[in-house]
Design an enzyme around this catalytic site. Structure first.
Site, PDB file in Angstrom:
ATOM      1  N   MET A  69       0.662  -2.080  12.154  1.00 55.45           N
ATOM      2  CA  MET A  69       0.010  -3.038  13.041  1.00 55.45           C
ATOM      3  C   MET A  69       0.107  -2.649  14.519  1.00 55.45           C
ATOM      4  SD  MET A  69      -1.310  -4.848  10.779  1.00 55.45           S
ATOM      5  CE  MET A  69      -2.028  -6.173  11.713  1.00 55.45           C
ATOM      6  N   ILE A 122      -1.820  -0.064  17.527  1.00 54.54           N
ATOM      7  CA  ILE A 122      -2.942   0.810  17.854  1.00 54.54           C
ATOM      8  C   ILE A 122      -2.376   2.191  18.153  1.00 54.54           C
ATOM      9  CG2 ILE A 122      -4.770   1.260  19.530  1.00 54.54           C
ATOM     10  CD1 ILE A 122      -5.031  -1.829  19.781  1.00 54.54           C
ATOM     11  N   VAL A 123      -2.934   3.192  17.501  1.00 53.52           N
ATOM     12  CA  VAL A 123      -2.479   4.563  17.705  1.00 53.52           C
ATOM     13  C   VAL A 123      -2.904   5.017  19.097  1.00 53.52           C
ATOM     14  CG1 VAL A 123      -2.733   6.943  16.899  1.00 53.52           C
ATOM     15  CG2 VAL A 123      -2.522   5.072  15.248  1.00 53.52           C
ATOM     16  N   LYS A 159       4.688   3.484  25.020  1.00 51.30           N
ATOM     17  CA  LYS A 159       4.109   3.904  23.745  1.00 51.30           C
ATOM     18  C   LYS A 159       4.159   5.421  23.627  1.00 51.30           C
ATOM     19  CE  LYS A 159       0.476   2.040  21.897  1.00 51.30           C
ATOM     20  NZ  LYS A 159      -0.664   1.686  21.057  1.00 51.30           N
ATOM     21  N   ASN A 203       0.834  -1.203   0.000  1.00 50.55           N
ATOM     22  CA  ASN A 203       0.000   0.000   0.000  1.00 50.55           C
ATOM     23  C   ASN A 203       0.870   1.255   0.000  1.00 50.55           C
ATOM     24  OD1 ASN A 203      -2.987  -0.235  -0.020  1.00 50.55           O
ATOM     25  ND2 ASN A 203      -2.613  -1.679   1.623  1.00 50.55           N
ATOM     26  N   HIS A 231      -8.563  -0.689   6.018  1.00 48.25           N
ATOM     27  CA  HIS A 231      -8.861  -1.941   6.721  1.00 48.25           C
ATOM     28  C   HIS A 231      -9.504  -2.925   5.742  1.00 48.25           C
ATOM     29  CE1 HIS A 231      -9.635  -4.418  10.214  1.00 48.25           C
ATOM     30  NE2 HIS A 231     -10.835  -4.656   9.724  1.00 48.25           N
TER      31      HIS A 231
END
Length: 187
Positions: A90, A92-93, A65, A14, A109
């Site tokens: 991959m 999670i923000v 994070k 992508n 998605h």
């Protein structure tokens, strides 16, 4: 040219579609930064081949994070990024990125959300026996694949070959993401 960052964790197909479309003048944007959380991922080679600056990090090397997201925000700000495109990223923000770039982060998605959220959407849809598959592009918020939907495209598939299905999904993903980025950058 509007300035984009693409986040990816894997092979970067992508990413390749987005950066190629930008280079061809299709989107009105320019990919100025690629962020990857997996050192050695193929997307890093793709970014280098296109001369795109990269930030490659190993999350475990950070205390939290929030720590690595603060570094990412610093780099996004320094590059003047206006839109963040998640393309197989991959992770999670978290809150740090959402506070700094909320409303300017989009994700692709491989399902027709709100169905089949999470990392194994294709397999879940196939196991469930659906006959209409698809792709969703949505804004990223604090929920898992739950942000406001921007675009969707569906197709019928009645087979049982996961590789064939993944190829069909990619054939839909690439043009849909490019079309959506173009619309988002052209107010």
């Amino acid at each position: 040219m509007r300035r984009l960052a693409v986040f990816a964790s894997g092979s970067g197909t992508n990413f390749e579609a987005i950066v190629s479309a930008c280079e061809q003048g299709v989107t009105g944007g320019e990919v100025v930064l690629m962020v990857c959380d997996k050192p050695g991922a193929r997307v890093v080679e793709r970014a280098a081949a296109h001369g795109v600056e990269t930030f490659v990090f190993a999350p475990k090397e950070y205390a939290s994070k929030a720590d690595y997201e603060r570094e990412i925000v610093r780099l996004l700000d320094a590059a003047g990024v206006e839109l963040v495109c998640l393309a197989g990223y991959m992770r999670i923000v978290g809150d740090v990125l959402l506070e700094a770039y909320g409303g300017r982060i989009v994700n692709i998605h491989p399902s027709l959300l709100p169905a089949f959220r999470g990392a194994h959407a294709i397999e879940q849809a196939m196991e469930y026996g659906v006959k209409v598959f698809g792709v969703t592009i949505h804004y990223v918020d604090a929920s898992l694949d739950g942000g406001r939907i921007i675009a969707q495209r569906a197709f019928e598939y009645d087979g049982d070959d996961i590789e064939e299905l993944e190829a069909r999904i990619h054939a839909v993903e690439y043009p849909l993401y490019v079309e959506t980025i173009k619309k988002l950058l052209d107010p």
